[in-house]
Design an enzyme around this catalytic site. Sequence first.
Site, short mmCIF file in Angstrom:
data_model
loop_
_atom_site.label_atom_id
_atom_site.label_comp_id
_atom_site.label_asym_id
_atom_site.label_seq_id
_atom_site.Cartn_x
_atom_site.Cartn_y
_atom_site.Cartn_z
N HIS A 1 0.82 -1.23 0.00
CA HIS A 1 0.00 0.00 0.00
C HIS A 1 0.85 1.27 0.00
O HIS A 1 0.34 2.36 -0.23
CB HIS A 1 -0.92 0.03 1.23
CG HIS A 1 -1.90 -1.09 1.28
ND1 HIS A 1 -2.80 -1.33 0.26
CD2 HIS A 1 -2.11 -2.08 2.20
CE1 HIS A 1 -3.54 -2.40 0.57
NE2 HIS A 1 -3.13 -2.87 1.73
N1 Q9C Z 1 -11.99 -3.34 7.91
C1 Q9C Z 1 -2.31 -5.11 4.51
O1 Q9C Z 1 -2.94 -6.14 4.53
N2 Q9C Z 1 -7.86 -1.46 7.45
N3 Q9C Z 1 -2.86 -3.95 4.88
C2 Q9C Z 1 -8.99 -1.76 6.68
C3 Q9C Z 1 -11.32 -2.55 6.92
C4 Q9C Z 1 -6.60 -1.35 6.78
C5 Q9C Z 1 -4.22 -3.89 5.27
C6 Q9C Z 1 -10.23 -1.72 7.53
C7 Q9C Z 1 -6.05 -2.66 6.30
C8 Q9C Z 1 -4.64 -2.57 5.77
C9 Q9C Z 1 -0.89 -5.12 4.11
ZN ZN Z 2 -3.90 -7.14 3.01
#
Ligand code: Q9C
Ligand code: ZN
Length: 670
Positions: A135
């Site tokens: 990300h």
């Molecule tokens: N329930 C990786 O897996 N929060 N990042 C989302 C939705 C952020 C994920 C909330 C998730 C980041 C590398």
């Molecule tokens: Zn992820």
Amino acid sequence: MGTALVYHEDMTATRLLWDDPECEIECPERLTAALDGLRQRGLEERCLCLSACEASEEELSLVHSLEYIALVQKTQTLDKEELHALSKQYDAVYFHPDTFHCARLAAGAALQLVDAVLTGAVHNGVALVRPPGHHSQRAAANGFCVFNNVAIAAKHAKQKYGLQRILIVDWDVHHGQGIQYIFNDDPSVLYFSWHRYEHGSFWPFLPESDADAVGQGRGQGFTVNLPWNQTGMGNADYLAAFLHVLLPLAFEFDPELVLVSAGFDSAIGDPEGQMQATPECFAHLTQLLQVLAGGRICAVLEGGYHLESLAQSVCMMVQTLLGDPTPPLLGPMVPCQSALESIQNVWTAQIPHWTSLRQILSSSTHSPEGRSLPLLGESRTCAVAENSPSPLLDRSCLRPTPPVCTAVASTVSGSVLALPPGVLQQEKSVLRGETEAWARLHKSRFQDEDLATLGKSLCLLDGILDGQVRNAIATTTALATAATLDVLIQRCLAYRSQRVLCVALGQLDRPLDLADDGRILWLNVRGKEAAIWSMFHFSTPLPQTTGGFLSFILGLVLPLAYGFQPDVVLMALGPAHGLQNAQAALLAAMLRSPVGGRILAVVEEGSILQLARTLAQALFGETPPSLGPFAMASPEEIQALMFLKTQLEPRWKLLQLLHRNRDRQTLEIN
Ligand code: Q9C
Ligand code: ZN
């Protein structure tokens, strides 16, 4: 040559210092759980373990701005309140005094892994890292990610090794928008991502995560997004995505290196993904990628927040990278309606950019706009029943790997065949009396000299069915191939095989008494036209073009094999089979996945020693040689494949193609 495992304990240092339900799942135990899993299964000691070193500022600046790098560096000296305040400037990010050190180790680990693979020190490898990367953007942290480990590794591979085609497979359940932005206009990096999307209502809520974002400028067609619009996607959905989207494009792209953004929040049990794919699925995804880029795969950990699921999935991937056979995939091999719609959307968006997609769709009566047929009734969420017990439970033990990997039974000596090291020449045979009893069923077709090889072949088959031998090749004289195949089929059934897949290439007639009760799937590859006798017995011509042959494997053979779930595959190369060595090797290499490697290949001895050797290498796990430049399938080839697929689709749901058929089926189910 083997598998690298890049790691450093320091990467467990960064952790959340305040209350934040969104960020608390990205915890140090993720790494220790994955590593403990590898240790418990004896996988760590089979890898070449490399201790991660920090990436330099110069390396980080392949992707990130100097200002951003300096900003992250400064977090080392901030107190908790300052860290919290800075974190809030980004979406789903936390900083810790050790973040800079960990993030540099994470990027450095990805670089070391690429170096190990591209210098030839290892075939492939995995980097277990925190924080994740996909990300992260040029000047922004995002979604737990600080530096974009995989993007930095790709830039490094281009810059230091001059690579011109890199495939990034992002199987994390989130969209790696950071990678997409960095390579948006770059045709040398093909970025594929599937992700939970729910029509844009799932994080990170971006319109550019949808299928119609295909890259810009010269990079058009080199961003491939497969957004999932429902949760609950399972093994069949992931396989369909690989067989019908990723792999056709990947073969056409012909990468020199495969980087995997290996997030396991796309696996069952994960609180973020809410998907259903089991850890075994990642063994299959890994093995399917192993036929690309000469097997040069670098997997870098991204997400994965259910510790047990994460650990199991990582083990499945590493085990496959090490060359162990794939475990069976559970569950019905039926992709859900929503997954098929998503795949269709990617096709529509990517069709202008990929010949391999045009050939699949060109001959069908279906036009790209036809996908907008309204869905009637509620579409099912997924194939796995909501209340079925978690397949995660009760599966602590992996099935053991057979002691003998690949064996060859031949009257031709191993030295003449020039078998690769590790491939065993089989001398054992079943008892002469037993061989004769089996041969008597086919008296007219067995010469005396064929009995010796038949005895050995039967012995090899027993070894495969017993789990003593993973796979094998038996050579026969030209006249005895059909009879040998016939006896082997009977032996499988008499033994205890539930399902036998026969891929008979060339002039091998369907045995007259061949069971048509679902135990034998008989695919004959011969002639000029496709023919179908039943849902289990059919024939198709051998495609002559690379595009046609790839569609034959990805669009027909593998969907059938995965749907059938055979105990064993008999692959026979009979008279006038016409297969080139590279084609035979690719077919054998890819057939290994759905059957856990249990293949017995029967080939004629004599003029085809090179073929036997190439097959042995493919079965042994070496990456098959290239088919040559991609050339579009001929109209006749497409027509034959389409005919078979349309006929067989009602029984074999992984053959997915046309929506109009599927809508009718949905109606019938409802
Ligand atoms: N329930 C990786 O897996 N929060 N990042 C989302 C939705 C952020 C994920 C909330 C998730 C980041 C590398
Ligand atoms: Zn992820």
